[in-house]
Scaffold this active site. Structure first.
Site, mmCIF file in Angstrom:
data_model
loop_
_atom_site.group_PDB
_atom_site.id
_atom_site.type_symbol
_atom_site.label_atom_id
_atom_site.label_comp_id
_atom_site.label_asym_id
_atom_site.label_seq_id
_atom_site.Cartn_x
_atom_site.Cartn_y
_atom_site.Cartn_z
ATOM 1 N N LYS A 206 81.050 26.708 52.859
ATOM 2 C CA LYS A 206 80.388 27.736 53.758
ATOM 3 C C LYS A 206 79.826 28.256 54.748
ATOM 4 O O LYS A 206 80.195 28.953 56.018
ATOM 5 C CB LYS A 206 80.345 28.934 52.303
ATOM 6 C CG LYS A 206 81.083 28.954 51.330
ATOM 7 C CD LYS A 206 80.751 29.037 50.273
ATOM 8 C CE LYS A 206 80.652 29.084 47.968
ATOM 9 N NZ LYS A 206 79.525 28.893 47.757
ATOM 10 N N ARG B 155 81.722 39.944 27.400
ATOM 11 C CA ARG B 155 80.730 39.738 26.807
ATOM 12 C C ARG B 155 79.678 40.558 26.540
ATOM 13 O O ARG B 155 78.790 40.276 25.277
ATOM 14 C CB ARG B 155 79.604 38.270 27.376
ATOM 15 C CG ARG B 155 80.229 37.221 27.152
ATOM 16 C CD ARG B 155 79.863 36.141 27.848
ATOM 17 N NE ARG B 155 80.236 35.759 29.114
ATOM 18 C CZ ARG B 155 81.094 35.415 29.465
ATOM 19 N NH1 ARG B 155 81.738 34.893 29.197
ATOM 20 N NH2 ARG B 155 81.190 35.701 31.295
ATOM 21 N N SER B 156 79.732 41.510 27.633
ATOM 22 C CA SER B 156 77.688 42.605 27.634
ATOM 23 C C SER B 156 78.998 43.675 27.512
ATOM 24 O O SER B 156 78.118 44.607 28.051
ATOM 25 C CB SER B 156 77.331 42.538 29.086
ATOM 26 O OG SER B 156 76.630 41.042 29.403
ATOM 27 N N CYS C 258 74.986 33.850 50.699
ATOM 28 C CA CYS C 258 73.548 33.909 51.474
ATOM 29 C C CYS C 258 72.788 33.309 52.255
ATOM 30 O O CYS C 258 72.012 33.476 52.981
ATOM 31 C CB CYS C 258 72.457 33.759 49.633
ATOM 32 S SG CYS C 258 73.233 32.558 49.047
ATOM 33 N N HIS D 183 65.677 31.991 49.729
ATOM 34 C CA HIS D 183 66.090 30.514 50.011
ATOM 35 C C HIS D 183 65.213 30.290 51.433
ATOM 36 O O HIS D 183 65.321 30.889 52.132
ATOM 37 C CB HIS D 183 67.583 30.947 50.258
ATOM 38 C CG HIS D 183 68.901 30.426 49.609
ATOM 39 N ND1 HIS D 183 68.540 30.753 48.483
ATOM 40 C CD2 HIS D 183 70.421 30.950 49.084
ATOM 41 C CE1 HIS D 183 69.337 30.803 47.397
ATOM 42 N NE2 HIS D 183 69.888 31.345 48.055
HETATM 43 P P1 NAP Z 1 75.119 35.839 36.453
HETATM 44 O O1 NAP Z 1 73.951 36.093 37.043
HETATM 45 O O2 NAP Z 1 75.982 35.047 35.797
HETATM 46 O O3 NAP Z 1 76.618 37.340 36.467
HETATM 47 C C1 NAP Z 1 77.713 37.563 36.628
HETATM 48 C C2 NAP Z 1 78.460 38.329 36.321
HETATM 49 O O4 NAP Z 1 79.690 38.210 36.487
HETATM 50 C C3 NAP Z 1 78.115 39.409 35.245
HETATM 51 O O5 NAP Z 1 77.950 40.454 34.902
HETATM 52 C C4 NAP Z 1 79.289 39.177 34.316
HETATM 53 O O6 NAP Z 1 79.405 39.420 33.052
HETATM 54 C C5 NAP Z 1 80.375 39.059 35.156
HETATM 55 N N1 NAP Z 1 81.484 38.675 35.066
HETATM 56 C C6 NAP Z 1 81.578 37.164 34.225
HETATM 57 N N2 NAP Z 1 83.187 36.483 34.149
HETATM 58 C C7 NAP Z 1 84.017 38.427 33.210
HETATM 59 C C8 NAP Z 1 84.567 38.406 33.898
HETATM 60 N N3 NAP Z 1 85.846 37.529 33.393
HETATM 61 N N4 NAP Z 1 85.243 39.805 34.105
HETATM 62 C C9 NAP Z 1 84.220 40.651 34.858
HETATM 63 N N5 NAP Z 1 82.624 40.201 34.453
HETATM 64 C C10 NAP Z 1 82.777 39.132 34.156
HETATM 65 O O7 NAP Z 1 75.995 35.625 38.238
HETATM 66 P P2 NAP Z 1 75.934 36.041 39.833
HETATM 67 O O8 NAP Z 1 74.219 35.309 40.309
HETATM 68 O O9 NAP Z 1 74.543 37.484 39.953
HETATM 69 O O10 NAP Z 1 76.949 35.332 41.070
HETATM 70 C C11 NAP Z 1 77.610 36.476 40.851
HETATM 71 C C12 NAP Z 1 78.785 36.249 40.691
HETATM 72 O O11 NAP Z 1 78.161 36.549 43.246
HETATM 73 C C13 NAP Z 1 78.941 34.178 42.104
HETATM 74 O O12 NAP Z 1 79.721 33.659 41.259
HETATM 75 C C14 NAP Z 1 79.753 34.640 43.574
HETATM 76 O O13 NAP Z 1 80.221 34.346 43.136
HETATM 77 C C15 NAP Z 1 78.631 35.714 43.974
HETATM 78 N N6 NAP Z 1 77.448 35.726 44.366
HETATM 79 C C16 NAP Z 1 77.471 35.654 45.721
HETATM 80 C C17 NAP Z 1 76.210 35.450 46.693
HETATM 81 C C18 NAP Z 1 76.124 35.779 48.070
HETATM 82 O O14 NAP Z 1 75.614 34.671 48.723
HETATM 83 N N7 NAP Z 1 76.716 36.914 48.671
HETATM 84 C C19 NAP Z 1 75.043 35.289 45.897
HETATM 85 C C20 NAP Z 1 75.139 34.639 44.224
HETATM 86 C C21 NAP Z 1 76.149 34.803 44.199
HETATM 87 P P3 NAP Z 1 78.850 39.505 31.316
HETATM 88 O O15 NAP Z 1 77.483 40.005 31.436
HETATM 89 O O16 NAP Z 1 79.851 40.277 30.626
HETATM 90 O O17 NAP Z 1 79.151 37.522 31.611
HETATM 91 C C1 3JM Z 2 77.174 31.610 45.050
HETATM 92 O O1 3JM Z 2 83.633 31.495 41.831
HETATM 93 C C2 3JM Z 2 81.845 30.719 41.692
HETATM 94 O O2 3JM Z 2 82.264 30.202 40.364
HETATM 95 C C3 3JM Z 2 81.363 31.365 41.742
HETATM 96 C C4 3JM Z 2 80.712 30.700 42.443
HETATM 97 C C5 3JM Z 2 79.174 30.983 43.856
HETATM 98 C C6 3JM Z 2 79.584 31.457 45.401
HETATM 99 C C7 3JM Z 2 81.716 31.588 45.027
HETATM 100 O O3 3JM Z 2 81.507 30.271 45.618
HETATM 101 O O4 3JM Z 2 81.541 32.766 45.406
HETATM 102 C C8 3JM Z 2 78.241 30.846 43.144
HETATM 103 C C9 3JM Z 2 77.554 31.893 44.343
HETATM 104 C C10 3JM Z 2 78.401 32.097 45.570
HETATM 105 C C11 3JM Z 2 78.870 32.708 47.056
HETATM 106 O O5 3JM Z 2 78.382 33.264 47.550
HETATM 107 O O6 3JM Z 2 79.664 31.426 47.830
#
Ligand code: NAP
Ligand code: 3JM
Length: 346
Positions: A223, A43-44, A132, A252
């Site tokens: 988690k 997509r991107s 987070c 949060h």
């Molecule tokens: P987001 O805003 O929805 O961004 C998702 C990112 O992943 C975009 O860059 C997207 O690219 C990319 N992506 C999606 N599908 C993909 C694929 N098949 N191959 C490669 N890249 C792909 O989500 P976000 O809030 O940044 O969070 C992303 C992930 O980080 C979450 O799913 C979660 O696992 C983790 N997370 C962790 C924490 C934490 O507490 N540590 C907090 C929030 C999130 P496109 O632009 O191409 O769609």
């Molecule tokens: C925060 O795998 C997914 O669809 C992402 C789910 C997700 C997560 C995760 O489980 O990695 C969304 C937002 C988290 C997280 O940090 O645990």
């Protein structure tokens, strides 16, 4: 300008809410980046992103994307991490993974540098960044546990929509406008993309973050429970959590009840332990209505603590209010700090 020294870094999920914040921090912290590769889905791919006054074209992630990469920062979701982390490690990269994919694996360190930095050295290619809500809680609990011991933790969270990704932020914006215009609300994403039901988040509170588990807790709650025990090396510590999504964009907040081990501890003692702790800012003065809020913590790096109170009935019980920017310390900043610690160790 490209640097000749430093590390080849890949950011997977570079166009997402977490990925964008990682890029800002790599720049702000002057992380020694030699080459930077920005990866996303199809997509991107082709999108151009500015980094240190240089335009970098986003590429669709593929196993070969990790050829020659030293450090790979992953935030594209759990299934994407499961697919690409082994590929990156096979090619010699160390992966700092922001998803829940590997957090509870025994051979994957789960790290909040202020709490258990020393665990990084046990990595076998993957280091996990905690959830987070877990990060800000353990950062606040660490100085308390070190000083007074800890017998129990019960937490209720008040979580921002940006924790559910960039699409969730758009959903809250659209629903808020529709609500104020007396229009019908369209709920297509929250509480969980792909789950059976969706509820409006605007002007609401959703007691479900991530999917339900067999024991009635949600995955987000589990988690917090399991990650806290792992990071604090306290498998027997009783921890319970209730996680709630609220209609604000960033940071949060958590109401945390703890029971300490030592007798005779007073609020002043808890304040003192928190005041001297790394990454913690105490904002606690009822007389001047001083306490942290999601808005006051936005874009800040620290974990803010206020409203420290003694439980009215339990001599060793205390209540705390802990707030931090979920995309900063809760995700991107902690990831970059792990990467910094990793290169320091070298
Ligand atoms: P987001 O805003 O929805 O961004 C998702 C990112 O992943 C975009 O860059 C997207 O690219 C990319 N992506 C999606 N599908 C993909 C694929 N098949 N191959 C490669 N890249 C792909 O989500 P976000 O809030 O940044 O969070 C992303 C992930 O980080 C979450 O799913 C979660 O696992 C983790 N997370 C962790 C924490 C934490 O507490 N540590 C907090 C929030 C999130 P496109 O632009 O191409 O769609
Ligand atoms: C925060 O795998 C997914 O669809 C992402 C789910 C997700 C997560 C995760 O489980 O990695 C969304 C937002 C988290 C997280 O940090 O645990």
């Amino acid at each position: 300008m490209e640097q000749n020294t430093g590390y080849n870094v890949a950011v997977l999920g570079a166009t997402g809410a977490v990925g964008e914040t990682i890029l800002k921090l790599l720049e702000k912290k002057e992380f020694p980046v030699k080459e930077l590769k920005l990866l996303s889905s199809k997509r991107s791919a082709g999108k151009k992103i500015n980094f240190k006054n240089r335009e970098i074209t986003v590429e669709e992630a593929a196993p070969d994307s990790f050829e020659g990469i030293d450090i790979a920062l992953f935030s594209a979701g759990g299934s994407i991490s499961k697919k690409f982390a082994p590929e990156a490690v096979k090619r010699g990269a160390v992966v700092v993974d922001n998803t829940s994919a590997f957090r509870m694996n025994e051979d994957v360190p789960l790290v909040v540098p202020e709490v258990n930095k020393e665990d990084i050295k046990n990595h076998k290619g993957i280091i996990a960044n905690p959830n987070c809500s877990t990060i800000q809680m353990v950062a606040a609990l660490k100085p308390i546990r070190d000083t007074f011991g800890l017998n129990r933790v019960i937490v209720s969270t008040y979580q921002a929509v940006s924790g559910a990704g960039a699409e969730a932020v758009k959903e809250l914006e659209a629903q808020s406008r529709d609500y104020l215009d007396n229009q019908e609300l369209h709920a297509e994403l929250l509480p969980v993309k792909g789950d059976k039901k969706h509820y409006p988040i605007a002007f609401n509170a959703l007691p479900q973050i991530d999917v339900f588990q067999e024991n009635g807790y949600t995955f987000e709650e589990m988690k917090m429970i399991n990650e806290t025990k792992k990071i604090m090396h306290a498998p027997a510590l009783p921890v319970a959590a209730t996680c709630v999504r609220l209609p604000f964009f960033t940071s949060h907040a958590e109401s945390i009840y703890i029971e300490v081990e030592k007798d005779g501890i007073e609020i002043d003692d808890v304040w003192k332990a928190l005041e001297n702790a790394e990454g913690i800012v105490l904002q606690d003065d009822p007389a001047t209505q001083t306490y942290p809020t999601p808005l006051s913590a936005e874009d800040k790096e620290e974990v803010f603590v206020g409203r420290v109170r003694k439980d009215p009935d339990h001599e060793k019980g205390f209540h705390l209010w802990v707030v931090s920017d979920n995309l900063m310390k809760g995700a991107a900043l902690n990831t970059v700090q792990i990467a910094q610690a990793l290169i320091e160790n070298k």
